[in-house]
Enzyme design. Structure first.
Site, PDB file in Angstrom:
ATOM      1  N   THR A 102       0.699  -1.416  -0.226  1.00  0.00           N
ATOM      2  CA  THR A 102       0.491  -0.233  -0.139  1.00  0.00           C
ATOM      3  C   THR A 102       0.944   1.293   0.023  1.00  0.00           C
ATOM      4  O   THR A 102       1.737   1.127   0.841  1.00  0.00           O
ATOM      5  CB  THR A 102      -1.072  -0.140   1.048  1.00  0.00           C
ATOM      6  OG1 THR A 102      -1.712  -1.291   1.425  1.00  0.00           O
ATOM      7  CG2 THR A 102      -1.952   1.430   1.177  1.00  0.00           C
ATOM      8  N   LYS A 177      -7.206   1.544  -3.253  1.00  0.00           N
ATOM      9  CA  LYS A 177      -6.203   0.561  -1.644  1.00  0.00           C
ATOM     10  C   LYS A 177      -6.350   1.722  -0.441  1.00  0.00           C
ATOM     11  O   LYS A 177      -7.006   0.982   0.308  1.00  0.00           O
ATOM     12  CB  LYS A 177      -5.516  -0.120  -2.183  1.00  0.00           C
ATOM     13  CG  LYS A 177      -4.659  -0.600  -0.916  1.00  0.00           C
ATOM     14  CD  LYS A 177      -5.718  -1.409  -0.533  1.00  0.00           C
ATOM     15  CE  LYS A 177      -5.736  -1.925   1.508  1.00  0.00           C
ATOM     16  NZ  LYS A 177      -4.014  -2.724   1.465  1.00  0.00           N
ATOM     17  N   LYS A 248      -0.496   4.570   8.845  1.00  0.00           N
ATOM     18  CA  LYS A 248       0.308   5.225   7.396  1.00  0.00           C
ATOM     19  C   LYS A 248      -0.810   5.593   6.566  1.00  0.00           C
ATOM     20  O   LYS A 248      -0.686   6.409   5.464  1.00  0.00           O
ATOM     21  CB  LYS A 248       0.978   4.072   7.720  1.00  0.00           C
ATOM     22  CG  LYS A 248       1.554   4.352   5.810  1.00  0.00           C
ATOM     23  CD  LYS A 248       2.709   3.169   5.559  1.00  0.00           C
ATOM     24  CE  LYS A 248       1.726   2.087   5.557  1.00  0.00           C
ATOM     25  NZ  LYS A 248       1.115   1.272   4.552  1.00  0.00           N
TER      26      LYS A 248
END
Length: 299
Positions: A102, A177, A248
Site C-alpha cells: 500500500t 486501496k 500510514k
C-alpha cells in the site's frame, strides 16, 4: 501457465502478508521463485517450501522476470526500487515489477514512469482482506497499469487472490486501496462506538449487538471480520494489521485529498484517533484497539 510466462519469479518482503502470498507462487506457479527479506526467519520458511534465497534486493532483481513487492509502505518501496544496487539498477529490460504494497498514488505513478525509462514494467497491485485470506489465497487485488502488463501478471495474481481487478491506468490500484482502507477504518470506528455505547448501557450483550447489526442494514465485511474477531472479544493482537500501518494508510489518503483540494472530515477524525492510539502504546496492536480509547471516555 504458457511458454510466454516468466521463467523466474522474485519476491521481496516476507512479512505477515508477503510470506503467505509468496508461498502460493512457490506451490502453484511451477516456476523458480527467488526471495529476499532482511529477516532471515521469513526467508527460511519459504526456502523450506522450495524457494531460493538471495542475498540482496539486487540479486532478486537480476534473477527474476517478474518481481513482487510486499513491503510496509512507500518509503520501503522507494528504497528497493531506487537505492543503489536495487531494482532500477539491477533489473533486466523486460522485467515486470508488481507492487502488492500500500503506497501513495504519486509514488505508484512515478514508478510506472521511472521504470519505463529502463524498459521495465510496473503494476501497483495492492491487496485487501485479511491475513487469513492471504493464507487461503482469497485476497482481493486491485491493479493499476497497462492492459499488457496486467495480462502478463494476472495468472500469477490469481494464485493469491480470488478477486483480481484491473482498475485502470497507473495509480488506480493504489488509489482504490487507500479508499478501501479508509472506509474500513471509518467503519471500525463506527463499530467501536456502537460497542462502547451498548456496553455502557448494560442493556444488551455483545453477542446480541453483533447479531442484530449483522442481520440488519449495518451488516458488513468489517462487522463480520474486524467486529466479531476483535471488537466482540475485545482482543487486539500484534502481528496482524497494526494501528501504525493503518495510520500510514489513512495519512496517504489525506495527503492525496489535500493535493486534490478535497475535504475528508471523517478520515481526518479517523487519523486523529489513530495518532492517539499509537501515542498511547497501541501502535503495534490490531487497529481495532481504537475501542480502548472510546472505552476510557467518561471513566
Amino acid at each position: 501457465m504458457t511458454g510466454t510466462d516468466p521463467a523466474t519469479l522474485g519476491f521481496l518482503g516476507l512479512g505477515v502478508m508477503g510470506s503467505a502470498e509468496c508461498l502460493h507462487l512457490v506451490r502453484k506457479s511451477g516456476r523458480p521463485v527467488v526471495v529476499f527479506d532482511p529477516n532471515p526467519d521469513g526467508t527460511a520458511a519459504l526456502v523450506a517450501a522450495g524457494a531460493m534465497a538471495a542475498g540482496s534486493v539486487g540479486e532478486v532483481a537480476a534473477a527474476a522476470d517478474v518481481v513482487f513487492l510486499s513491503l510496509p509502505g512507500g518509503r520501503e518501496v522507494s528504497s528497493v526500487l531506487y537505492d543503489a544496487g536495487g531494482i532500477a539498477d539491477r533489473a533486466r529490460p523486460g522485467t515486470l515489477v508488481v507492487d502488492l504494497s500500500t503506497t501513495p498514488v504519486d509514488l505508484a505513478r512515478a514508478a510506472h514512469e521511472r521504470l519505463a525509462l529502463r524498459q521495465c514494467g510496473f503494476l501497483d497491485a495492492p491487496v485487501a482482506r485479511t491475513r487469513k485470506a492471504a493464507v487461503a489465497g482469497t485476497l482481493a487485488i486491485m491493479v493499476g497499469g497497462t492492459a499488457e502488463n496486467f495480462a502478463r501478471a494476472e495468472p500469477l495474481l490469481r494464485m493469491m487472490g480470488t478477486d483480481v481487478t484491473h482498475c485502470g491506468a497507473a495509480g488506480a490500484g493504489a488509489l482504490l486501496k487507500l479508499v478501501n482502507n479508509t472506509v474500513v477504518f471509518e467503519t471500525v470506528v463506527a463499530l467501536a462506538e456502537a460497542v462502547t455505547l451498548a456496553r455502557r448501557s448494560g442493556l444488551v450483550s455483545d453477542q446480541v449487538l453483533f447479531d442484530v447489526l449483522g442481520a440488519g442494514s449495518a451488516g458488513s465485511f468489517a462487522l463480520e471480520n474486524h467486529g466479531r474477531s476483535a471488537l466482540l472479544p475485545d482482543v487486539h493482537p500484534t502481528g496482524i494489521f497494526p494501528a501504525a500501518y493503518m495510520r500510514k494508510d489513512v495519512g496517504y489518503t489525506l495527503e492525496l485529498a489535500a493535493e486534490l483540494g478535497v475535504e475528508l472530515p471523517a478520515a481526518t477524525l479517523a487519523h486523529s484517533l489513530l495518532d492517539r492510539l499509537c501515542d498511547e502504546g497501541f501502535a503495534d496492536n490490531y487497529h481495532t484497539a481504537v475501542v480502548r480509547l472510546l472505552d476510557r471516555t467518561g471513566n
